[in-house]
Design a protein around this motif. Structure first.
Motif, PDB file in Angstrom:
ATOM      1  N   LEU A  12       0.824  -1.213   0.000  1.00 42.17           N
ATOM      2  CA  LEU A  12       0.000   0.000   0.000  1.00 42.17           C
ATOM      3  C   LEU A  12       0.857   1.260   0.000  1.00 42.17           C
ATOM      4  O   LEU A  12       0.483   2.271  -0.605  1.00 42.17           O
ATOM      5  CB  LEU A  12      -0.950  -0.010   1.192  1.00 42.17           C
ATOM      6  CG  LEU A  12      -2.088  -1.027   1.102  1.00 42.17           C
ATOM      7  CD1 LEU A  12      -2.893  -1.023   2.393  1.00 42.17           C
ATOM      8  CD2 LEU A  12      -2.971  -0.754  -0.086  1.00 42.17           C
ATOM      9  N   LYS A  13       2.008   1.216   0.659  1.00 41.63           N
ATOM     10  CA  LYS A  13       2.927   2.363   0.613  1.00 41.63           C
ATOM     11  C   LYS A  13       3.424   2.605  -0.808  1.00 41.63           C
ATOM     12  O   LYS A  13       3.519   3.752  -1.255  1.00 41.63           O
ATOM     13  CB  LYS A  13       4.099   2.136   1.555  1.00 41.63           C
ATOM     14  CG  LYS A  13       3.752   2.302   3.004  1.00 41.63           C
ATOM     15  CD  LYS A  13       4.957   2.066   3.897  1.00 41.63           C
ATOM     16  CE  LYS A  13       4.567   2.085   5.352  1.00 41.63           C
ATOM     17  NZ  LYS A  13       5.710   1.787   6.234  1.00 41.63           N
ATOM     18  N   TYR A  14       3.733   1.520  -1.518  1.00 42.07           N
ATOM     19  CA  TYR A  14       4.145   1.666  -2.913  1.00 42.07           C
ATOM     20  C   TYR A  14       3.034   2.309  -3.737  1.00 42.07           C
ATOM     21  O   TYR A  14       3.294   3.185  -4.575  1.00 42.07           O
ATOM     22  CB  TYR A  14       4.505   0.305  -3.500  1.00 42.07           C
ATOM     23  CG  TYR A  14       5.943  -0.110  -3.295  1.00 42.07           C
ATOM     24  CD1 TYR A  14       6.447  -0.352  -2.023  1.00 42.07           C
ATOM     25  CD2 TYR A  14       6.785  -0.292  -4.373  1.00 42.07           C
ATOM     26  CE1 TYR A  14       7.746  -0.752  -1.829  1.00 42.07           C
ATOM     27  CE2 TYR A  14       8.094  -0.697  -4.190  1.00 42.07           C
ATOM     28  CZ  TYR A  14       8.574  -0.926  -2.923  1.00 42.07           C
ATOM     29  OH  TYR A  14       9.863  -1.307  -2.748  1.00 42.07           O
ATOM     30  N   GLU A  15       1.823   1.874  -3.503  1.00 37.75           N
ATOM     31  CA  GLU A  15       0.697   2.432  -4.252  1.00 37.75           C
ATOM     32  C   GLU A  15       0.470   3.904  -3.900  1.00 37.75           C
ATOM     33  O   GLU A  15       0.125   4.708  -4.771  1.00 37.75           O
ATOM     34  CB  GLU A  15      -0.572   1.628  -3.999  1.00 37.75           C
ATOM     35  CG  GLU A  15      -0.538   0.230  -4.556  1.00 37.75           C
ATOM     36  CD  GLU A  15      -0.331   0.184  -6.048  1.00 37.75           C
ATOM     37  OE1 GLU A  15      -0.947   1.002  -6.766  1.00 37.75           O
ATOM     38  OE2 GLU A  15       0.456  -0.666  -6.503  1.00 37.75           O
ATOM     39  N   LEU A  16       0.656   4.267  -2.645  1.00 37.89           N
ATOM     40  CA  LEU A  16       0.503   5.672  -2.254  1.00 37.89           C
ATOM     41  C   LEU A  16       1.607   6.539  -2.836  1.00 37.89           C
ATOM     42  O   LEU A  16       1.398   7.735  -3.069  1.00 37.89           O
ATOM     43  CB  LEU A  16       0.473   5.791  -0.729  1.00 37.89           C
ATOM     44  CG  LEU A  16      -0.816   5.298  -0.074  1.00 37.89           C
ATOM     45  CD1 LEU A  16      -0.692   5.358   1.454  1.00 37.89           C
ATOM     46  CD2 LEU A  16      -2.000   6.120  -0.533  1.00 37.89           C
ATOM     47  N   ILE A  17       2.773   5.965  -3.077  1.00 39.09           N
ATOM     48  CA  ILE A  17       3.846   6.708  -3.742  1.00 39.09           C
ATOM     49  C   ILE A  17       3.528   6.870  -5.225  1.00 39.09           C
ATOM     50  O   ILE A  17       3.770   7.925  -5.823  1.00 39.09           O
ATOM     51  CB  ILE A  17       5.196   5.999  -3.532  1.00 39.09           C
ATOM     52  CG1 ILE A  17       5.626   6.096  -2.078  1.00 39.09           C
ATOM     53  CG2 ILE A  17       6.269   6.597  -4.443  1.00 39.09           C
ATOM     54  CD1 ILE A  17       6.801   5.218  -1.713  1.00 39.09           C
ATOM     55  N   ALA A  18       2.962   5.830  -5.832  1.00 36.60           N
ATOM     56  CA  ALA A  18       2.681   5.864  -7.267  1.00 36.60           C
ATOM     57  C   ALA A  18       1.509   6.783  -7.612  1.00 36.60           C
ATOM     58  O   ALA A  18       1.483   7.359  -8.706  1.00 36.60           O
ATOM     59  CB  ALA A  18       2.392   4.450  -7.773  1.00 36.60           C
ATOM     60  N   PHE A  19       0.565   6.935  -6.712  1.00 40.02           N
ATOM     61  CA  PHE A  19      -0.642   7.710  -7.018  1.00 40.02           C
ATOM     62  C   PHE A  19      -0.357   9.168  -7.413  1.00 40.02           C
ATOM     63  O   PHE A  19      -0.860   9.631  -8.450  1.00 40.02           O
ATOM     64  CB  PHE A  19      -1.625   7.645  -5.851  1.00 40.02           C
ATOM     65  CG  PHE A  19      -2.896   8.381  -6.108  1.00 40.02           C
ATOM     66  CD1 PHE A  19      -3.805   7.908  -7.043  1.00 40.02           C
ATOM     67  CD2 PHE A  19      -3.185   9.563  -5.445  1.00 40.02           C
ATOM     68  CE1 PHE A  19      -4.982   8.594  -7.307  1.00 40.02           C
ATOM     69  CE2 PHE A  19      -4.349  10.252  -5.702  1.00 40.02           C
ATOM     70  CZ  PHE A  19      -5.246   9.766  -6.630  1.00 40.02           C
ATOM     71  N   PRO A  20       0.450   9.926  -6.651  1.00 42.76           N
ATOM     72  CA  PRO A  20       0.715  11.307  -7.098  1.00 42.76           C
ATOM     73  C   PRO A  20       1.477  11.358  -8.424  1.00 42.76           C
ATOM     74  O   PRO A  20       1.284  12.278  -9.219  1.00 42.76           O
ATOM     75  CB  PRO A  20       1.556  11.914  -5.980  1.00 42.76           C
ATOM     76  CG  PRO A  20       1.440  11.011  -4.840  1.00 42.76           C
ATOM     77  CD  PRO A  20       1.010   9.687  -5.336  1.00 42.76           C
ATOM     78  N   LEU A  21       2.319  10.355  -8.666  1.00 40.32           N
ATOM     79  CA  LEU A  21       3.048  10.325  -9.928  1.00 40.32           C
ATOM     80  C   LEU A  21       2.109  10.082 -11.101  1.00 40.32           C
ATOM     81  O   LEU A  21       2.314  10.632 -12.189  1.00 40.32           O
ATOM     82  CB  LEU A  21       4.132   9.246  -9.885  1.00 40.32           C
ATOM     83  CG  LEU A  21       5.248   9.449  -8.863  1.00 40.32           C
ATOM     84  CD1 LEU A  21       6.201   8.267  -8.879  1.00 40.32           C
ATOM     85  CD2 LEU A  21       5.992  10.742  -9.113  1.00 40.32           C
ATOM     86  N   VAL A  22       1.075   9.280 -10.880  1.00 38.07           N
ATOM     87  CA  VAL A  22       0.078   9.030 -11.928  1.00 38.07           C
ATOM     88  C   VAL A  22      -0.678  10.315 -12.250  1.00 38.07           C
ATOM     89  O   VAL A  22      -1.040  10.563 -13.400  1.00 38.07           O
ATOM     90  CB  VAL A  22      -0.886   7.898 -11.490  1.00 38.07           C
ATOM     91  CG1 VAL A  22      -2.081   7.798 -12.402  1.00 38.07           C
ATOM     92  CG2 VAL A  22      -0.149   6.581 -11.426  1.00 38.07           C
ATOM     93  N   ILE A  23      -0.920  11.128 -11.264  1.00 41.27           N
ATOM     94  CA  ILE A  23      -1.604  12.413 -11.482  1.00 41.27           C
ATOM     95  C   ILE A  23      -0.655  13.419 -12.141  1.00 41.27           C
ATOM     96  O   ILE A  23      -1.046  14.170 -13.038  1.00 41.27           O
ATOM     97  CB  ILE A  23      -2.129  12.974 -10.140  1.00 41.27           C
ATOM     98  CG1 ILE A  23      -3.087  12.007  -9.469  1.00 41.27           C
ATOM     99  CG2 ILE A  23      -2.773  14.344 -10.325  1.00 41.27           C
ATOM    100  CD1 ILE A  23      -4.346  11.728 -10.245  1.00 41.27           C
ATOM    101  N   LEU A  24       0.601  13.424 -11.715  1.00 45.79           N
ATOM    102  CA  LEU A  24       1.565  14.423 -12.179  1.00 45.79           C
ATOM    103  C   LEU A  24       2.053  14.174 -13.602  1.00 45.79           C
ATOM    104  O   LEU A  24       2.299  15.128 -14.349  1.00 45.79           O
ATOM    105  CB  LEU A  24       2.756  14.452 -11.214  1.00 45.79           C
ATOM    106  CG  LEU A  24       3.833  15.480 -11.445  1.00 45.79           C
ATOM    107  CD1 LEU A  24       3.257  16.881 -11.265  1.00 45.79           C
ATOM    108  CD2 LEU A  24       4.990  15.260 -10.498  1.00 45.79           C
ATOM    109  N   ALA A  25       2.187  12.925 -14.004  1.00 46.46           N
ATOM    110  CA  ALA A  25       2.776  12.599 -15.305  1.00 46.46           C
ATOM    111  C   ALA A  25       2.005  13.197 -16.488  1.00 46.46           C
ATOM    112  O   ALA A  25       2.632  13.828 -17.361  1.00 46.46           O
ATOM    113  CB  ALA A  25       2.916  11.090 -15.448  1.00 46.46           C
ATOM    114  N   PRO A  26       0.687  13.036 -16.583  1.00 47.57           N
ATOM    115  CA  PRO A  26      -0.007  13.645 -17.731  1.00 47.57           C
ATOM    116  C   PRO A  26       0.066  15.170 -17.746  1.00 47.57           C
ATOM    117  O   PRO A  26       0.091  15.786 -18.818  1.00 47.57           O
ATOM    118  CB  PRO A  26      -1.458  13.183 -17.586  1.00 47.57           C
ATOM    119  CG  PRO A  26      -1.454  12.104 -16.602  1.00 47.57           C
ATOM    120  CD  PRO A  26      -0.225  12.230 -15.787  1.00 47.57           C
ATOM    121  N   ILE A  27       0.121  15.765 -16.572  1.00 50.42           N
ATOM    122  CA  ILE A  27       0.240  17.229 -16.504  1.00 50.42           C
ATOM    123  C   ILE A  27       1.581  17.665 -17.081  1.00 50.42           C
ATOM    124  O   ILE A  27       1.660  18.599 -17.881  1.00 50.42           O
ATOM    125  CB  ILE A  27       0.064  17.707 -15.047  1.00 50.42           C
ATOM    126  CG1 ILE A  27      -1.356  17.422 -14.570  1.00 50.42           C
ATOM    127  CG2 ILE A  27       0.398  19.188 -14.924  1.00 50.42           C
ATOM    128  CD1 ILE A  27      -1.567  17.639 -13.082  1.00 50.42           C
TER     129      ILE A  27
END
Length: 74
Positions: A12-27
């Motif tokens: 779950l920590k890995y997923e919480l790290i990946a979540f902001p990156l998923v939002i930031l990448a398309p921007i």
């Protein structure tokens, strides 16, 4: 077959790290395409692509860890 809670929390920590990156990448990729049109600058686009790849890798690792926590036979 019990759930390994430490591994589950790690996943779950890995997923919480990946979540902001998923939002930031398309921007960042959108900013990068606009920067190419205006200034012929590829820095933002490369940063966005690297961020997207990193988000995918960390996300897949998190899913793998979570699945191992649920289905491992320890």
């Amino acid at each position: 077959m019990a759930t390994d809670r430490k591994e589950l929390m790690r996943g779950l920590k890995y997923e919480l790290i990946a979540f902001p990156l998923v939002i930031l990448a398309p921007i960042l990729i959108t900013i990068g395409f606009k920067a190419i049109k205006q200034e012929n600058n590829y820095l933002w686009l490369i940063t966005g692509i690297v961020t997207a790849i990193t988000a995918m890798i960390i996300g897949f690792l998190g899913i793998r860890i979570i699945l191992n926590a649920f289905f491992s036979s320890k």
